[in-house]
Each structure stands twice: as structure tokens, then as C-alpha cells.
Enzyme design. Structure first.
Site, mmCIF file in Angstrom:
data_model
loop_
_atom_site.group_PDB
_atom_site.id
_atom_site.type_symbol
_atom_site.label_atom_id
_atom_site.label_comp_id
_atom_site.label_asym_id
_atom_site.label_seq_id
_atom_site.Cartn_x
_atom_site.Cartn_y
_atom_site.Cartn_z
ATOM 1 N N GLY A 96 12.695 28.566 37.298
ATOM 2 C CA GLY A 96 13.965 27.832 37.273
ATOM 3 C C GLY A 96 13.889 26.535 38.065
ATOM 4 O O GLY A 96 12.911 26.255 38.764
ATOM 5 N N TYR A 146 30.358 36.021 36.929
ATOM 6 C CA TYR A 146 29.265 35.375 37.675
ATOM 7 C C TYR A 146 29.614 35.271 39.165
ATOM 8 O O TYR A 146 28.799 35.590 40.033
ATOM 9 C CB TYR A 146 29.013 33.982 37.082
ATOM 10 N N LYS A 193 27.934 37.298 42.442
ATOM 11 C CA LYS A 193 27.391 36.602 43.627
ATOM 12 C C LYS A 193 28.041 37.170 44.897
ATOM 13 O O LYS A 193 27.373 37.375 45.914
ATOM 14 C CB LYS A 193 27.648 35.096 43.539
HETATM 15 N N1 LIG Z 1 21.587 24.622 40.527
HETATM 16 C C1 LIG Z 1 22.774 24.777 41.081
HETATM 17 O O1 LIG Z 1 23.523 23.799 41.226
HETATM 18 C C2 LIG Z 1 23.225 26.136 41.566
HETATM 19 C C3 LIG Z 1 24.528 26.263 42.067
HETATM 20 C C4 LIG Z 1 24.935 27.516 42.523
HETATM 21 C C5 LIG Z 1 24.069 28.597 42.526
HETATM 22 N N2 LIG Z 1 22.819 28.466 42.014
HETATM 23 C C6 LIG Z 1 21.938 29.654 42.019
HETATM 24 O O2 LIG Z 1 20.606 29.264 42.348
HETATM 25 C C7 LIG Z 1 19.663 30.060 41.618
HETATM 26 C C8 LIG Z 1 18.732 29.150 40.829
HETATM 27 O O3 LIG Z 1 19.529 28.377 39.929
HETATM 28 P P1 LIG Z 1 18.948 27.210 39.020
HETATM 29 O O4 LIG Z 1 20.012 26.180 38.885
HETATM 30 O O5 LIG Z 1 17.617 26.820 39.485
HETATM 31 O O6 LIG Z 1 18.909 27.974 37.621
HETATM 32 P P2 LIG Z 1 17.709 28.214 36.583
HETATM 33 O O7 LIG Z 1 18.316 28.816 35.370
HETATM 34 O O8 LIG Z 1 16.926 26.963 36.432
HETATM 35 O O9 LIG Z 1 16.820 29.319 37.366
HETATM 36 C C9 LIG Z 1 17.064 30.700 37.301
HETATM 37 C C10 LIG Z 1 15.741 31.373 36.919
HETATM 38 O O10 LIG Z 1 15.893 32.813 36.988
HETATM 39 C C11 LIG Z 1 15.237 33.372 35.856
HETATM 40 N N3 LIG Z 1 15.824 34.697 35.653
HETATM 41 C C12 LIG Z 1 17.102 35.008 35.314
HETATM 42 N N4 LIG Z 1 17.271 36.339 35.283
HETATM 43 C C13 LIG Z 1 16.069 36.895 35.618
HETATM 44 C C14 LIG Z 1 15.605 38.234 35.765
HETATM 45 N N5 LIG Z 1 16.420 39.276 35.590
HETATM 46 N N6 LIG Z 1 14.318 38.425 36.110
HETATM 47 C C15 LIG Z 1 13.468 37.380 36.309
HETATM 48 N N7 LIG Z 1 13.858 36.097 36.200
HETATM 49 C C16 LIG Z 1 15.153 35.847 35.857
HETATM 50 C C17 LIG Z 1 15.459 32.382 34.726
HETATM 51 O O11 LIG Z 1 14.536 32.522 33.667
HETATM 52 C C18 LIG Z 1 15.288 31.056 35.492
HETATM 53 O O12 LIG Z 1 13.932 30.651 35.508
HETATM 54 C C19 LIG Z 1 20.494 30.992 40.742
HETATM 55 O O13 LIG Z 1 20.626 32.235 41.424
HETATM 56 C C20 LIG Z 1 21.847 30.314 40.650
HETATM 57 O O14 LIG Z 1 22.885 31.258 40.454
HETATM 58 C C21 LIG Z 1 22.366 27.256 41.532
#
Ligand SMILES: NC(=O)c1ccc[n+]([C@@H]2O[C@H](COP(=O)([O-])OP(=O)(O)OC[C@H]3O[C@@H](n4cnc5c(N)ncnc54)[C@H](O)[C@@H]3O)[C@@H](O)[C@H]2O)c1
Length: 318
Positions: free
Chosen positions: A12, A148, A152
Site C-alpha cells: 500500500g 470502517y 478502526k
Molecule cells: N492514506 C491515508 O490518508 C490514510 C488515512 C487514514 C488511515 N489510513 C490507514 O493507513 C493504512 C494504509 O493506508 P493506505 O492509504 O496506504 O492504503 P492502501 O490501500 O494503499 O494500503 C493498504 C494495503 O493493505 C493491503 N491489505 C488490505 N487488506 C489486507 C489483508 N487482509 N491482508 C493483507 N493485506 C491487506 C492492501 O492490498 C494494500 O496494499 C490503512 O490501515 C488505512 O486505513 C490511511
């Protein structure tokens, strides 16, 4: 000996950025991902690194996680895998609830393998519809209602409970909007940049007066790495985000200027739901940990993002 860090969801945007920085700092990094929203492009630069190990697997399944703990015995675990995306999580609430299984699996393994500290990517969504701004970690009431956000919230309770019951150390990160070069193209900044680079109209919902805050990925990663050892982030919750508010229209204009684009801004009807929520973190704790007065400004962060994205986009579009 090198410290080993396990990152779930490593393909991700945020997790891969963390992995790249940790390898640069001399850590060994072990990653797992099920390819739900991640992309191997995000680990292109590190896939052959001798200290990087990747397994395809489900971070919610004990059986997929166990071999990683057994083989690598991680010192630190960043649990970042999650079902994300407003539309995906609203359309598939059962997938979102699956993530609750992951909390128990990962925390029990962290306990049994004596992990030094665990980290959880929570979200600004736990604050739900805002009852006050800015939102302060330990005083603003949590108003989460959507699956969601509730998941969290549940995750935060799991990490705190495993600390209380078993002494497992944690830090909970409440991420607010984060952006940077590796972000998927459906996020507002990457979407506007793509439109600006290709000279297409920039599509703003409503009049563009809705506000956002944006945190550049480097500030996120620097804070989360400091959290390994920083005394202020020992068994704590911390907002990770920028407190500077920008309207979507200002964002579109800034991107047009940075990209030196001829794109015009066009207005689409306002979104029926999901575009009204205002969020703004109190980020004093984050700034104190970073030892700085300011984060990377939106203009600087956009310039850095543009510098990478313009070449990447040419490759993707061709
Ligand atoms: N980017 C933001 O602004 C933001 C804001 C709030 C929270 N978050 C949290 O940060 C984390 C990363 O977010 P991101 O923006 O990089 O999203 P992203 O979608 O790029 O990354 C999430 C990754 O988790 C993997 N994934 C999902 N479910 C899975 C599972 N069961 N087993 C293995 N892999 C799994 C996906 O394939 C993906 O690669 C997440 O937990 C998200 O909820 C991000």
C-alpha cells in the site's frame, strides 16, 4: 544485529513508503499483503533488497501470519493492512468487519513472540462527524458510525487491551489525509495532478469551498519511525496530519500552477454524501516528536509529488 520490522499491507501507499525508509535506515523489513488495493509497483525499488522479504497472504489469518513471526521474529510490528476507500468500505461492510479478526491474530502473535512494540494505523474517521475542531487525541469524543470508522475504533481498543492485559507496548496513529507520489489515482490530489498533467479539465464537486487538510507522506513516515523509541509515543494515541486547512478549489488552482497546466476547472454537482465532513487534527504532539514547528507545506509536498508523478503517469498512460 539489525532490528526486524513486520509491516502488514506493505504494497500500500503508506506502508510501502515506510518500508522504503526503514530499509534505508538499516532495518530488516518483512511485509505481507493480499493485493486488495496495493500494487507491486510500490515496492519496485526494494523488491530485490537483501533485507526485504515479502509474502503474499492475508493479514487477518493467523495461519498466514504465523510463519512470518516464526521465521523472522520481528522486533516491531506495524499493522497497516485494512480494507480502505470510502466507496469500497460502504459497499462491502462485511469485508471491513473481517479486519477485526486480524487484530486478535496479530496481537496474540506479537505477545507470544515478545514483540517490543506494535503500531496500528487508525484513522481520523474515528472522530466521525466533528463535534469540535481541531480534534484532540485524548479529549475529543469519538463519534464513529460507519463500519470502517467503527472497525478502526475497535482496533484501538484491541491494542490498548493487549497492553493492559499482557503488557504489549503500542502506539496508535490516527492518520488524517496523507498524500505523496505512490498514492493511488483515485485520491483527490493524484486525481487533480493526473488531470493537470494530461491537460484534462479538473473536476471539482460543488463550488470547491469544502475544506481539507493534507499531510505529506515524509512527515507521516518520519513520525511513525520515531514512534519506535520516542518516550512521548509510548502506549499513546497520536494524530498524524496537517492542521492547515485548504479549500478544494485552492488545491486545484495550486496544482494547475505547479504543473504549469492549461487545464480549466469545471464544477460537478456536489456529492450526495461523504464530501461535507470537516476534519482538522490538533498535531502538537506530532510536531513535538518531530522537533519542528511546521510540517512540509502543501506547496512543497505537491511539488515533490508532481516531480515523481509526471514521469510515472507517462509510463502508466502509455
Ligand atoms: N492514506 C491515508 O490518508 C490514510 C488515512 C487514514 C488511515 N489510513 C490507514 O493507513 C493504512 C494504509 O493506508 P493506505 O492509504 O496506504 O492504503 P492502501 O490501500 O494503499 O494500503 C493498504 C494495503 O493493505 C493491503 N491489505 C488490505 N487488506 C489486507 C489483508 N487482509 N491482508 C493483507 N493485506 C491487506 C492492501 O492490498 C494494500 O496494499 C490503512 O490501515 C488505512 O486505513 C490511511
Amino acid at each position: 544485529m539489525k532490528n526486524t520490522v513486520l509491516i502488514t499491507g506493505v504494497l500500500g501507499f503508506v506502508p510501502s513508503s515506510l518500508a522504503i525508509e526503514l530499509l534505508q535506515k538499516g532495518y530488516k523489513v518483512v511485509g505481507i499483503d493480499n493485493f486488495l488495493t496495493g500494487s507491486v509497483r510500490n515496492i519496485e525499488a526494494i523488491k530485490d533488497h537483501p533485507d526485504f522479504f515479502f509474502e503474499r497472504g492475508d493479514a487477518n489469518r493467523f495461519d498466514d501470519l504465523y510463519p512470518l513471526f516464526f521465521d523472522h521474529s520481528p522486533d516491531f510490528v506495524y499493522h497497516y493492512a485494512a480494507c480502505v476507500g470510502v466507496k469500497r468500505t460502504l459497499d462491502n461492510p462485511l469485508w471491513v468487519l473481517e479486519d477485526i479478526k486480524g487484530f486478535e491474530a496479530i496481537l496474540n502473535l506479537c505477545k507470544d513472540f515478545k514483540v517490543k512494540k506494535t503500531f496500528f494505523s487508525s484513522s481520523s474517521e474515528v472522530y466521525g462527524e466533528p463535534v469540535e475542531l481541531p480534534q484532540v487525541e485524548n479529549t475529543t469524543p469519538l463519534n464513529s458510525k460507519l463500519p470502517y470508522a467503527v472497525v478502526k475504533n475497535v482496533g484501538e481498543v484491541y491494542f490498548k487491551t493487549w497492553h493492559r492485559e499482557y503488557g504489549l507496548n503500542y502506539c496508535i496513529f490516527r492518520f488524517f489525509n496523507t498524500y505523496g507520489p505512490n498514492q493511488s489515482l483515485d485520491f483527490v490530489i493524484s486525481k487533480f495532478m493526473r488531470q493537470a498533467i494530461l491537460g484534462e479539465p479538473i473536476t471539482v464537486y460543488g463550488d470547491g469551498s469544502q475544506t481539507r487538510t493534507f499531510c505529506y507522506i515524509d512527515d507521516n513516515v518520519e513520525t511513525t519511525i520515531k514512534a519506535m523509541n520516542h518516550p512521548l509515543l509510548h502506549n499513546e494515541v497520536v494524530n498524524i496530519g496537517s492542521a492547515v486547512i485548504t479549500t478544494v478549489l485552492e488545491l486545484a488552482e495550486l496544482i494547475i500552477r505547479i504543473a504549469d497546466s492549461n487545464s480549466e476547472i469545471i464544477h460537478l454537482p456536489p456529492l450526495e454524501e461523504g464530501d461535507m465532513t470537516r476534519r482538522q487534527p490538533a498535531n502538537d504532539l506530532m510536531l513535538e516528536v518531530l522537533g519542528r514547528k511546521d510540517l512540509v507545506s502543501l506547496e512543497d509536498g505537491l511539488k515533490r509529488t508532481f516531480a515523481v508523478l509526471k514521469d510515472k503517469l507517462v509510463q502508466v498512460e502509455n
